[in-house]
Write an enzyme that holds these catalytic residues in place. Structure first.
Site, PDB file in Angstrom:
ATOM      1  N   ASN A 114      31.249  29.998  33.617  1.00 25.95           N
ATOM      2  CA  ASN A 114      30.439  29.976  34.831  1.00 25.95           C
ATOM      3  C   ASN A 114      29.797  31.314  35.156  1.00 25.95           C
ATOM      4  OD1 ASN A 114      33.487  30.088  35.469  1.00 25.95           O
ATOM      5  ND2 ASN A 114      32.589  31.138  37.217  1.00 25.95           N
ATOM      6  N   TYR A 147      47.078  43.757  30.498  1.00 23.79           N
ATOM      7  CA  TYR A 147      45.813  43.324  29.890  1.00 23.79           C
ATOM      8  C   TYR A 147      45.710  43.698  28.404  1.00 23.79           C
ATOM      9  CZ  TYR A 147      40.792  42.623  29.177  1.00 23.79           C
ATOM     10  OH  TYR A 147      39.572  42.210  28.688  1.00 23.79           O
ATOM     11  N   LYS A 165      45.720  41.092  24.802  1.00 21.79           N
ATOM     12  CA  LYS A 165      44.701  40.931  23.766  1.00 21.79           C
ATOM     13  C   LYS A 165      45.301  41.227  22.377  1.00 21.79           C
ATOM     14  CE  LYS A 165      41.279  39.807  26.579  1.00 21.79           C
ATOM     15  NZ  LYS A 165      40.733  38.439  26.627  1.00 21.79           N
ATOM     16  N   VAL A 222      31.287  45.620  28.871  1.00 21.32           N
ATOM     17  CA  VAL A 222      30.191  44.849  29.455  1.00 21.32           C
ATOM     18  C   VAL A 222      30.299  44.835  30.985  1.00 21.32           C
ATOM     19  CG1 VAL A 222      29.161  42.554  29.570  1.00 21.32           C
ATOM     20  CG2 VAL A 222      30.100  43.386  27.403  1.00 21.32           C
ATOM     21  N   ASN A 254      35.305  44.144  35.503  1.00 19.75           N
ATOM     22  CA  ASN A 254      35.489  45.591  35.605  1.00 19.75           C
ATOM     23  C   ASN A 254      34.653  46.175  36.753  1.00 19.75           C
ATOM     24  OD1 ASN A 254      32.855  45.663  34.512  1.00 19.75           O
ATOM     25  ND2 ASN A 254      33.681  45.646  32.427  1.00 19.75           N
TER      26      ASN A 254
HETATM   27  P1  NAP Z   1      34.291  37.604  34.230  1.00 16.94           P
HETATM   28  O1  NAP Z   1      32.844  37.718  34.591  1.00 16.94           O
HETATM   29  O2  NAP Z   1      35.316  37.945  35.244  1.00 16.94           O
HETATM   30  O3  NAP Z   1      34.538  36.141  33.643  1.00 16.94           O
HETATM   31  C1  NAP Z   1      35.821  35.646  33.401  1.00 16.94           C
HETATM   32  C2  NAP Z   1      35.721  34.138  33.312  1.00 16.94           C
HETATM   33  O4  NAP Z   1      37.012  33.604  33.027  1.00 16.94           O
HETATM   34  C3  NAP Z   1      35.259  33.512  34.637  1.00 16.94           C
HETATM   35  O5  NAP Z   1      34.408  32.432  34.369  1.00 16.94           O
HETATM   36  C4  NAP Z   1      36.572  33.027  35.234  1.00 16.94           C
HETATM   37  O6  NAP Z   1      36.416  31.948  36.134  1.00 16.94           O
HETATM   38  C5  NAP Z   1      37.260  32.576  33.955  1.00 16.94           C
HETATM   39  N1  NAP Z   1      38.687  32.309  34.150  1.00 16.94           N
HETATM   40  C6  NAP Z   1      39.666  33.156  34.525  1.00 16.94           C
HETATM   41  N2  NAP Z   1      40.845  32.504  34.607  1.00 16.94           N
HETATM   42  C7  NAP Z   1      40.606  31.217  34.286  1.00 16.94           C
HETATM   43  C8  NAP Z   1      41.399  30.052  34.194  1.00 16.94           C
HETATM   44  N3  NAP Z   1      42.718  30.063  34.485  1.00 16.94           N
HETATM   45  N4  NAP Z   1      40.818  28.888  33.794  1.00 16.94           N
HETATM   46  C9  NAP Z   1      39.501  28.851  33.506  1.00 16.94           C
HETATM   47  N5  NAP Z   1      38.680  29.918  33.603  1.00 16.94           N
HETATM   48  C10 NAP Z   1      39.233  31.078  33.987  1.00 16.94           C
HETATM   49  O7  NAP Z   1      34.630  38.558  32.992  1.00 16.94           O
HETATM   50  P2  NAP Z   1      33.968  38.777  31.541  1.00 16.94           P
HETATM   51  O8  NAP Z   1      33.878  40.249  31.361  1.00 16.94           O
HETATM   52  O9  NAP Z   1      32.777  37.932  31.347  1.00 16.94           O
HETATM   53  O10 NAP Z   1      35.185  38.281  30.619  1.00 16.94           O
HETATM   54  C11 NAP Z   1      35.081  37.273  29.658  1.00 16.94           C
HETATM   55  C12 NAP Z   1      36.057  37.585  28.536  1.00 16.94           C
HETATM   56  O11 NAP Z   1      35.655  38.792  27.878  1.00 16.94           O
HETATM   57  C13 NAP Z   1      37.501  37.817  28.996  1.00 16.94           C
HETATM   58  O12 NAP Z   1      38.398  37.205  28.086  1.00 16.94           O
HETATM   59  C14 NAP Z   1      37.652  39.326  28.922  1.00 16.94           C
HETATM   60  O13 NAP Z   1      38.990  39.728  28.729  1.00 16.94           O
HETATM   61  C15 NAP Z   1      36.776  39.636  27.728  1.00 16.94           C
HETATM   62  N6  NAP Z   1      36.332  41.032  27.636  1.00 16.94           N
HETATM   63  C16 NAP Z   1      35.502  41.553  28.579  1.00 16.94           C
HETATM   64  C17 NAP Z   1      35.091  42.875  28.447  1.00 16.94           C
HETATM   65  C18 NAP Z   1      34.178  43.525  29.442  1.00 16.94           C
HETATM   66  O14 NAP Z   1      33.875  44.714  29.280  1.00 16.94           O
HETATM   67  N7  NAP Z   1      33.685  42.812  30.454  1.00 16.94           N
HETATM   68  C19 NAP Z   1      35.518  43.650  27.360  1.00 16.94           C
HETATM   69  C20 NAP Z   1      36.362  43.068  26.428  1.00 16.94           C
HETATM   70  C21 NAP Z   1      36.753  41.757  26.555  1.00 16.94           C
HETATM   71  P3  NAP Z   1      36.355  32.181  37.750  1.00 16.94           P
HETATM   72  O15 NAP Z   1      34.916  32.487  38.085  1.00 16.94           O
HETATM   73  O16 NAP Z   1      36.813  30.843  38.277  1.00 16.94           O
HETATM   74  O17 NAP Z   1      37.287  33.303  38.080  1.00 16.94           O
END
Ligand code: NAP
Length: 243
Positions: A13, A166, A170, A199, A204
């Site tokens: 989403n 966290y 991973k 990102v 973050n």
């Molecule tokens: P984000 O914008 O916070 O998105 C996280 C997503 O996960 C949201 O859609 C959230 O839904 C969903 N989520 C969390 N718990 C859930 C659950 N129990 N069931 C279903 N959906 C759930 O963060 P993002 O940065 O895009 O993260 C996406 C992935 O990339 C994560 O696995 C994160 O660890 C990884 N990642 C991110 C970065 C970075 O720099 N951003 C770096 C390395 C890895 P809600 O809207 O309902 O909360």
């Protein structure tokens, strides 16, 4: 059964997950937008559809058995199979995460979503993936799960803050990915872990330096690997991430 390639992206989403859905949709694929909140899910589906993506909503909380079972049933009814699963949903658990100060509930919550959630969703979807001609699974990891990088020089910018929930979640996910690759070696199902880089997303406080679209690129690459491609690896844009 549908001729169209069908993908499911968890946590689609917003953030990187949304851009993964947009990127896979741009290939002409049908994309299930896995999301737990009905309003956020339907808003994302409407936005993707307005952009020309054949998106459909999949109610999905990765921590909930019944929700995940229902999601598999929805995809089975709609498409009869699943070609690509992207386990993107993840949480950081907030702070503090210094090992000496962490609340164990934080560690439990993060492992429940980032690790057990991936196993729960993957196992529910495997029967549908086994019906695909070229099934792929991509697990969204992070380079902070790389023990090599975490134990590197203190001035290494890739190490980020100390995070005992966290980062090891991973690392655990990377281990889980390798074990699935071993079990699925002879099935044609390719499964890999991806790091999107740092990102700017809610995760973050939008401090990241890359766009969600840039973060989605490595996942789209791994989701579209050719038959016989790599499995059980850990990749970022620049190539292999060390364990
Ligand atoms: P984000 O914008 O916070 O998105 C996280 C997503 O996960 C949201 O859609 C959230 O839904 C969903 N989520 C969390 N718990 C859930 C659950 N129990 N069931 C279903 N959906 C759930 O963060 P993002 O940065 O895009 O993260 C996406 C992935 O990339 C994560 O696995 C994160 O660890 C990884 N990642 C991110 C970065 C970075 O720099 N951003 C770096 C390395 C890895 P809600 O809207 O309902 O909360």
């Amino acid at each position: 059964m549908s001729e169209q390639t069908i993908a499911l992206v968890t946590g689609a989403n917003k953030g990187i997950g949304y851009e993964i859905a947009a990127g896979l949709g741009a290939l002409g694929w049908g994309v299930g937008v896995g999301a737990r909140d009905p309003e956020r899910r339907e808003t994302a589906v409407a936005k993707l559809r307005a952009a020309g993506v054949d998106a459909f909503g999949v109610p999905l909380d990765v921590t909930d058995d019944a929700s995940v079972t229902a999601a598999a049933a929805l995809i089975e009814e709609r498409a009869g199979r699943l070609d690509v699963l992207v386990n993107n949903a993840g949480v950081t658990g907030g702070r503090p995460q210094e090992p000496s100060r962490v609340d164990l509930a934080t560690v439990r919550t993060v492992v429940e979503t980032n690790v057990l959630g991936v196993i729960r969703v993957t196992n529910a979807m495997l029967p549908l993936l086994r019906r695909s001609a070229s099934p792929r699974i991509v697990n969204m990891s992070s380079s902070v799960g790389s023990l090599t990088r975490q134990s590197g020089p203190a001035d290494d910018l890739t190490t980020g803050p100390v995070a005992v929930a966290y980062s090891p979640s991973k690392t655990f996910l990377n281990g889980v990915t390798v074990q699935y690759a071993r079990e699925l070696r002879d099935t044609g199902i390719l499964i890999n872990a991806a790091c999107p880089g740092f990102v700017a997303t809610d995760l973050n406080g939008f401090r990241g330096v890359r766009t969600p679209g840039q973060g989605a690129a490595i996942v789209i690459r791994l989701a579209t690997l050719p038959d016989g491609g790599t499995s059980g690896g850990f990749f970022e844009d620049a190539g292999v991430v060390p364990w």
